[in-house]
Design an enzyme around this catalytic site. Structure first.
Site, mmCIF file in Angstrom:
data_model
loop_
_atom_site.group_PDB
_atom_site.id
_atom_site.type_symbol
_atom_site.label_atom_id
_atom_site.label_comp_id
_atom_site.label_asym_id
_atom_site.label_seq_id
_atom_site.Cartn_x
_atom_site.Cartn_y
_atom_site.Cartn_z
ATOM 1 N N LYS A 47 -72.464 -41.209 83.966
ATOM 2 C CA LYS A 47 -72.999 -40.762 82.668
ATOM 3 C C LYS A 47 -73.657 -39.394 82.778
ATOM 4 O O LYS A 47 -73.415 -38.512 81.976
ATOM 5 C CB LYS A 47 -74.090 -41.690 82.114
ATOM 6 C CG LYS A 47 -73.936 -43.139 82.301
ATOM 7 C CD LYS A 47 -75.080 -43.898 81.646
ATOM 8 C CE LYS A 47 -76.342 -43.970 82.489
ATOM 9 N NZ LYS A 47 -76.235 -44.795 83.689
ATOM 10 N N ARG A 87 -81.109 -48.681 76.254
ATOM 11 C CA ARG A 87 -80.694 -49.617 77.293
ATOM 12 C C ARG A 87 -80.927 -51.069 76.884
ATOM 13 O O ARG A 87 -80.520 -51.974 77.595
ATOM 14 C CB ARG A 87 -81.492 -49.349 78.569
ATOM 15 C CG ARG A 87 -80.788 -48.429 79.559
ATOM 16 C CD ARG A 87 -81.759 -48.140 80.684
ATOM 17 N NE ARG A 87 -81.140 -47.918 81.952
ATOM 18 C CZ ARG A 87 -80.961 -46.719 82.505
ATOM 19 N NH1 ARG A 87 -81.283 -45.642 81.847
ATOM 20 N NH2 ARG A 87 -80.443 -46.622 83.706
ATOM 21 N N ARG A 108 -74.380 -40.832 96.567
ATOM 22 C CA ARG A 108 -74.959 -39.870 95.610
ATOM 23 C C ARG A 108 -76.149 -39.114 96.209
ATOM 24 O O ARG A 108 -77.036 -39.722 96.810
ATOM 25 C CB ARG A 108 -75.409 -40.628 94.359
ATOM 26 C CG ARG A 108 -76.034 -39.740 93.316
ATOM 27 C CD ARG A 108 -75.918 -40.291 91.954
ATOM 28 N NE ARG A 108 -76.689 -41.523 91.759
ATOM 29 C CZ ARG A 108 -76.672 -42.201 90.627
ATOM 30 N NH1 ARG A 108 -75.923 -41.793 89.629
ATOM 31 N NH2 ARG A 108 -77.379 -43.305 90.504
ATOM 32 N N ARG A 117 -81.717 -40.708 95.837
ATOM 33 C CA ARG A 117 -82.712 -41.333 94.974
ATOM 34 C C ARG A 117 -83.154 -42.649 95.596
ATOM 35 O O ARG A 117 -82.307 -43.435 96.027
ATOM 36 C CB ARG A 117 -82.084 -41.620 93.598
ATOM 37 C CG ARG A 117 -82.087 -40.433 92.696
ATOM 38 C CD ARG A 117 -81.249 -40.662 91.484
ATOM 39 N NE ARG A 117 -81.491 -41.943 90.808
ATOM 40 C CZ ARG A 117 -80.967 -42.258 89.613
ATOM 41 N NH1 ARG A 117 -80.199 -41.384 88.987
ATOM 42 N NH2 ARG A 117 -81.209 -43.417 89.068
ATOM 43 N N ARG A 144 -80.569 -53.111 89.702
ATOM 44 C CA ARG A 144 -80.287 -52.260 88.533
ATOM 45 C C ARG A 144 -78.984 -52.690 87.859
ATOM 46 O O ARG A 144 -78.869 -52.720 86.637
ATOM 47 C CB ARG A 144 -80.192 -50.786 88.952
ATOM 48 C CG ARG A 144 -81.539 -50.211 89.331
ATOM 49 C CD ARG A 144 -81.385 -48.906 90.064
ATOM 50 N NE ARG A 144 -80.876 -47.836 89.213
ATOM 51 C CZ ARG A 144 -80.250 -46.765 89.682
ATOM 52 N NH1 ARG A 144 -80.023 -46.627 90.965
ATOM 53 N NH2 ARG A 144 -79.836 -45.835 88.858
HETATM 54 P P1 AMP Z 1 -81.226 -43.576 85.367
HETATM 55 O O1 AMP Z 1 -81.480 -42.282 86.045
HETATM 56 O O2 AMP Z 1 -80.732 -43.427 83.980
HETATM 57 O O3 AMP Z 1 -80.382 -44.494 86.190
HETATM 58 O O4 AMP Z 1 -82.664 -44.289 85.247
HETATM 59 C C1 AMP Z 1 -83.438 -44.580 86.385
HETATM 60 C C2 AMP Z 1 -84.448 -45.656 86.076
HETATM 61 O O5 AMP Z 1 -85.342 -45.219 85.043
HETATM 62 C C3 AMP Z 1 -83.869 -46.962 85.558
HETATM 63 O O6 AMP Z 1 -83.424 -47.799 86.599
HETATM 64 C C4 AMP Z 1 -85.061 -47.541 84.811
HETATM 65 O O7 AMP Z 1 -86.007 -48.067 85.719
HETATM 66 C C5 AMP Z 1 -85.687 -46.297 84.202
HETATM 67 N N1 AMP Z 1 -85.113 -46.027 82.849
HETATM 68 C C6 AMP Z 1 -84.324 -44.978 82.490
HETATM 69 N N2 AMP Z 1 -83.976 -45.052 81.205
HETATM 70 C C7 AMP Z 1 -84.522 -46.173 80.729
HETATM 71 C C8 AMP Z 1 -84.520 -46.818 79.459
HETATM 72 N N3 AMP Z 1 -83.842 -46.315 78.413
HETATM 73 N N4 AMP Z 1 -85.207 -47.973 79.337
HETATM 74 C C9 AMP Z 1 -85.892 -48.496 80.357
HETATM 75 N N5 AMP Z 1 -85.946 -47.954 81.580
HETATM 76 C C10 AMP Z 1 -85.278 -46.792 81.781
#
Ligand code: AMP
Length: 290
Positions: A8, A83, A122, A155, A166
């Site tokens: 994404k 989400r 990654r 990360r 996740r």
């Molecule tokens: P991402 O980089 O999008 O994979 O997000 C990393 C982490 O941030 C996720 O595993 C969640 O812990 C938190 N996070 C990101 N976006 C959201 C969201 N819309 N709602 C809740 N937690 C989020």
């Protein structure tokens, strides 16, 4: 929308360049808070490290604040938001308030084995935030390890255990429930996100074009809530069926006449003649042979 590692972020960065509208990644926003040690960052730290989700209210407040910034006035790409269904509902209300309906909701589809390979390889450049993959898209340019201030890091939430959590969370709270929410709007597009990054970009652009872009339907409508159905009383049920029966009766004779064999039609005509004769006043009626 997409599982962790579905690409994404990578694709959103490409759209950002192509269309000149900002990619708004809630994950990036949270990581920034974390790096700056803000109260939100401190709160989110543990949740992110465990693979959980930050609460909906906080996420909606983040999006509200971000969308009110000037650079989002001409459009935006939401990456990793919404989400949950509660976030999707909140977003619908917020966008209605702002008068900026969504054009499309894209779900990136990648099988789980592929996701594991992608996530384990990654790496992100700490300096310019570019994302690479040591397995598929090795670092290039200034981000090659050892050059200047650019250094690549993994990360913490990409480590195996957190990644599995996740993925589980995504399956449970996001993939089905949120796509179901948007299924009612006609905005939903699923993109096969396996294969080379360029190929996925082409598929993504193709799907967005096919969807009509800015001409797509207005703001997402919440799906109807399921209300427990109570059985109507027998009299009410009968009344509800009545108009249907009447209409069926009206249509039926024609169908029967057309389909009936010749002999049956002859008999029917005879019966009709007899009953017409019986209905005539006695004076005009011919005497029965009997
Ligand atoms: P991402 O980089 O999008 O994979 O997000 C990393 C982490 O941030 C996720 O595993 C969640 O812990 C938190 N996070 C990101 N976006 C959201 C969201 N819309 N709602 C809740 N937690 C989020």
């Amino acid at each position: 929308m997409g599982a962790p590692g579905s690409g994404k972020g990578t694709q959103a960065q490409r759209l950002e360049k192509q269309f000149g509208i900002p990619q708004i990644s809630t994950g990036d926003i949270l990581r920034k808070h974390l790096a700056e040690g803000t109260p939100l960052g401190l709160r989110a730290k543990e949740i992110m490290a465990s693979g959980g989700y930050v609460d909906d209210e906080t996420m909606l407040a983040i999006i509200r604040a971000r969308l009110s910034q000037a650079d989002a006035a001409q459009g935006f790409i939401l990456d990793g938001f919404p989400r949950t269904v509660a976030q999707a509902e909140g977003l619908t209300k917020l966008l209605a308030e702002l008068g900026t309906p969504l054009d499309a909701v894209v779900l990136f589809d990648v099988n789980n084995d592929q996701l594991v390979k992608r996530v384990s390889g990654r790496r992100t450049c700490e300096f310019c935030k570019k994302v690479f993959n040591v397995n598929f898209a090795p670092p290039s340019g200034e981000c090659i390890p050892g050059r200047a201030e650019h250094s690549l890091v993994q990360r913490p939430d990409d480590h195996e255990d957190t990644f599995k959590e996740r993925l589980r969370k995504y399956e449970e709270d996001t993939r089905k429930p949120v796509s179901h929410y948007y299924a009612y709007t006609g905005l939903m597009r699923t993109v096969d996100a396996e294969g080379a990054i360029d190929e996925v970009t082409q598929r993504l652009l193709g799907t967005l074009k096919a969807g009509g872009g800015a001409a797509a339907p207005v703001a997402a409508k919440a799906p109807k809530k399921r209300v427990p159905q109570r059985r109507a009383k027998p009299a009410a049920r009968k009344a509800a069926r009545r108009p249907v029966r009447k209409a069926a009766k009206k249509a039926a004779p024609k169908r029967r006449a057309a389909a009936a064999p010749k002999k049956a039609r002859k008999v029917a005509r005879k019966v009709k003649r007899k009953s017409a004769a019986r209905a005539r006043p006695a004076r005009t009626r011919r005497k029965s042979k009997r």
